[in-house]
Design a protein around this motif. Sequence first.
Motif, short mmCIF file in Angstrom:
data_model
loop_
_atom_site.label_atom_id
_atom_site.label_comp_id
_atom_site.label_asym_id
_atom_site.label_seq_id
_atom_site.Cartn_x
_atom_site.Cartn_y
_atom_site.Cartn_z
N LEU A 93 0.88 -1.32 -0.02
CA LEU A 93 -0.05 0.14 -0.06
C LEU A 93 0.88 1.30 -0.07
N MET A 94 0.28 2.51 -0.43
CA MET A 94 0.81 3.74 -0.30
C MET A 94 1.37 3.67 1.09
N GLY A 95 2.52 4.37 1.29
CA GLY A 95 3.35 4.38 2.61
C GLY A 95 3.69 3.37 3.10
N PHE B 268 5.34 -5.36 1.35
CA PHE B 268 5.49 -4.70 2.48
C PHE B 268 4.22 -4.46 3.36
N ASN B 269 3.95 -5.36 4.24
CA ASN B 269 2.76 -5.19 4.93
C ASN B 269 2.77 -4.32 6.09
N VAL B 270 2.11 -3.13 6.38
CA VAL B 270 2.08 -2.31 7.33
C VAL B 270 0.88 -2.07 7.89
N GLU B 271 0.79 -1.83 9.14
CA GLU B 271 -0.49 -1.49 9.84
C GLU B 271 -0.85 -0.11 9.56
N VAL B 272 -2.30 -0.04 9.48
CA VAL B 272 -3.10 1.12 8.98
C VAL B 272 -2.57 2.47 9.89
N PRO B 273 -2.62 2.33 11.10
CA PRO B 273 -1.97 3.63 11.77
C PRO B 273 -0.95 4.04 11.41
N VAL B 274 0.14 3.17 11.03
CA VAL B 274 1.54 3.63 10.76
C VAL B 274 1.36 4.11 9.23
N LEU B 275 0.59 3.52 8.33
CA LEU B 275 0.34 4.04 6.82
C LEU B 275 -0.34 5.50 6.97
N LEU B 276 -1.22 5.87 8.04
CA LEU B 276 -1.76 6.80 8.03
C LEU B 276 -0.89 7.91 8.57
N SER C 36 0.21 11.18 6.05
CA SER C 36 -0.44 12.26 6.54
C SER C 36 -0.15 13.71 5.75
N ARG C 37 1.07 13.67 5.46
CA ARG C 37 1.61 15.11 4.94
C ARG C 37 1.60 15.21 3.44
N SER C 38 1.15 14.03 2.79
CA SER C 38 1.23 13.88 1.37
C SER C 38 0.19 14.45 0.62
N PHE D 162 -8.19 7.23 7.47
CA PHE D 162 -8.19 6.11 8.13
C PHE D 162 -9.06 4.99 7.54
N GLU D 163 -10.26 5.48 7.28
CA GLU D 163 -11.35 4.62 6.73
C GLU D 163 -10.91 4.07 5.43
N ILE D 164 -10.13 4.94 4.58
CA ILE D 164 -9.95 4.56 3.26
C ILE D 164 -8.76 3.75 3.35
N LEU D 165 -7.72 3.97 4.04
CA LEU D 165 -6.56 2.93 4.15
C LEU D 165 -6.93 1.74 5.03
N THR D 166 -7.95 1.75 5.77
CA THR D 166 -8.53 0.52 6.30
C THR D 166 -9.18 -0.21 5.02
#
Length: 182
Positions: free
Chosen positions: A15-17, A111-119, A123-125, A137-141
């Motif tokens: 995922l992105m991020g 690369f599997n990353v948990e959603v809060p970290v992706l968020l 966040s600044r992009s 958060f909902e979109i990334l989830t």
Amino acid sequence: MPIDTKGRPIILIGLMGSGKTTIGKELSKMTGLKLIDMDSIIEEQIGKSIPEIFREKGEKHFRALETALLRYIEASINEGKGSVIISTGGGIVLRPENREILRRMGFTVWFNVEVPVLLERTSRSQNRPLLQSPDRFEILTRLNKERAPLYEESAHLKLDSTYISVQDTVPLIHEAALRFFA
């Protein structure tokens, strides 16, 4: 430390991020392999940013561009130009054809990353068209839930890189690639 990939690429998906570009750059330094960033190539070839492409032509058009580029890269690999690292866009796995190509083309790392970290990482992009919403958060989830099985299907290696540093991730990929290409 150089690596012989037998003319095939190391492909980074997630995922992105998730760190594909950042880790790709460091892996490139470690291995001496050139990094190909698919999103950057599309932007360069089209002469527009990814958000502009999404806004003007839509996501379906962008996904077609991704598939065309992936096919072109696969053809280059078949001509012996495949010892590279490829950083893909987060949605590359949406098309079944792309998943097949990724799996057969080289060594694919998810690369599997948990959603809060992706968020936090995204966040600044402002360069992420799918996240132009108040509820990122909902979109990334949702994206994570929808795409995880597709990443799984495409990958030879799943790396949970939520809490691991780039400096620790790169040697893990290098070691796994050495085994894969042995």
